[in-house]
Design an enzyme around this catalytic site. Sequence first.
Site, PDB file in Angstrom:
ATOM      1  N   GLY A  41      93.945  86.712  51.919  1.00 19.25           N
ATOM      2  CA  GLY A  41      92.912  85.559  52.142  1.00 19.25           C
ATOM      3  C   GLY A  41      94.017  84.457  52.541  1.00 19.25           C
ATOM      4  CG  LEU A  44      91.483  74.666  51.427  1.00 14.11           C
ATOM      5  CD1 LEU A  44      90.483  73.548  50.366  1.00 14.11           C
ATOM      6  CD2 LEU A  44      92.618  74.001  52.041  1.00 14.11           C
ATOM      7  CB  ALA A  45      93.567  79.539  46.941  1.00  8.47           C
ATOM      8  CB  SER A 285      78.149  67.150  50.625  1.00  2.33           C
ATOM      9  OG  SER A 285      78.881  66.611  49.684  1.00  2.33           O
ATOM     10  NE  ARG A 338      78.429  71.087  42.631  1.00  4.12           N
ATOM     11  CZ  ARG A 338      79.531  71.356  43.569  1.00  4.12           C
ATOM     12  NH1 ARG A 338      79.946  72.725  43.372  1.00  4.12           N
ATOM     13  NH2 ARG A 338      80.027  70.539  44.439  1.00  4.12           N
ATOM     14  CG  LEU A 470      87.876  71.449  48.335  1.00  2.47           C
ATOM     15  CD1 LEU A 470      87.598  70.141  49.196  1.00  2.47           C
ATOM     16  CD2 LEU A 470      87.866  72.922  48.904  1.00  2.47           C
TER      17      LEU A 470
END
Length: 666
Positions: A41, A44-45, A285, A338, A470
């Site tokens: 993968g 970002l990670a 967003s 959320r 993120l």
Amino acid sequence: MTNLQAHIPTGPLAEKWTSHKNKINLVNPANKRQIDVIVVGTGLAGGSAAATLAELGYNVKAFCYQDSPRRAHSIAAQGGINAAKNYQGDGDSTYRLFYDTVKGGDYRSREANVYRLAEVSANIIDQCVAQGVPFARDYGGLLDNRSFGGVLVSRTFYAKGQTGQQLLLGCYSAMNRQIARGKIKMYNRHEMMELVVVDGKARGIIARNLVTGAIERHSAHAVVIASGGYGNVFYLSTNAMGSNVSAAWKVHKKGAYFANPCFTQIHPTCIPVSGDHQSKLTLMSESLRNDGRIWVPKKMEDVKAIREGRLKPTQIAEQDRDYYLERRYPAFGNLVPRDVASRAAKERCDAGYGVNATGEAVYLDFSSAILRYGKEQAHLKGMDENDAATVKRLGTALVEAKYGNLFQMYEKIVDQNPYETPMMIYPAVHYTMGGIWVDYNLMTTIPGLYAIGEANFSDHGANRLGASALMQGLADGYFVLPYTIGDYLSKDIRTGRIDTNTPEFDEAERQVRQQVEQLLHNKGSRSVDFFHKKLGRVMWDKVGMARNADGLRQAIEEIRQIRADFYKEVRVPGTANEYNEELAKAGRVADFLELGELMARDALEREESCGGHFREEFQTEDGEAMRRPEFQYVGAWEYTGDPSQANLHREVLEYENIEVKERSYK
């Protein structure tokens, strides 16, 4: 059932990470050149981990199923990344970020991990600025911040509405430097098919070249899974269509425990479903909730008139609008977390107040923000604040500067101008807090196997706060794993190269070829998508936003039947030795069909409501989630041959620095 040990360092919370780094074993630069690490993968990670490990001197093999790391789903993150730098001077701190994250996750995450996340968050911003990430800046040139749900401060750094893309480009540039140096060997269009375990340690993977179909063996001294989340088990989600659980599920079946699989996040600001033809959903967003106000009509006759096209939302008077989040949660208003915002939207729509043809949409309205900004700009420019046309023009321009690309995307999809008429939104599956269980060092229950980013059960507990995905991905990749993996690899400096010509690699490759042949030679009559859609409908209806014991039991039986039918009736065209996307999709759906049952089992086991997991039997009188202290644990499942036979292990969560109390945003 056993209690899991997370290997959390002793000592005061604020000193744990520094003390731990000072005590763990290191690998000297010369020895790092003798050690190989596989990273599966490159979002970002994974991308940040691959770049950092290679920079340290390790030999890295990085794998992604996309044609480039730039295509990772991290690119879709829009709103921002959190960090406790307190640029706004509004009371933020490392402790405040830590507290908000634990509270937002409904007290279902580890104190030590979350504090470390908050502690390194400021370093992430400095790292990304140094890479050239174009964060938004204020008038004086300093980095700007905005607010996100679940907090009372402004700590979210952003790059317009494309933060994930810009961060990924920074990460990708760091990777490219190491690729050019020969320290990263990049395997694009390769999918991990199996983990290879030798003498109890993760020592490599079997991968399939998605272009040629070739089955390949790759060895390493350690394997890092950074393959993202599993939201596509619901079929319709905000995830990229290729996002899948397969890498995580393969290592689970080899002995890595899978933690809290039922903890999925429903995001409140998604463009509503428009019909059965859709294959994915599009997210607006969460940053829009800074300026957008969420409402539905108060009167049922207005709802009916809107649905029938006899009335426009702009024609409804202010006193006839129900700003239900502001009404129910006055302290946080439209910026509640959320899970709270999603459940509130569902409650209004279930009560019959949904505003689109399906009855599953609420309004996100920017008219108040346009008016407010317009008056402010008119005042600054010495213009007439009472001139409606001038105020609207100036306000619209400022909103466009902040959110323009998001508004443009909405208009392209819905064919409505959100500057003129309110957006329509509805909750949708977005992120998965569950994942592979890891200890404080991010190691799984298989020695030498690590999981980072959304692929692990994360630092978010039962609900993730906005702009924290993120943050966690880059924290794991840049600042946590590069330290902790050295503690394990320090014992491998004399091991030498890992041979791929061993019985373990032979058996792993045999299993991969067997599954490929089984799928291709199954002469059924149904497409892969047919079964994926059936699974997704069961998951959404019975393991989705609201769940109950009867529905979960039904879901388990239905998923088992769908899985049995899949292996009898699925038809996969083409051959193994070619680019065959339908074959790749079939393997991923086969894994979803097993994961779905485990998710339902986990949801049935957890007899409480917390975060994104809402059991209808466990709610307060006013419809809020009812958490129960006996479920203050991480539930980690051990694979024993079938999801129905998985064993549950518990990691009890202890809170010494935060008082566990009712989670209120009122």
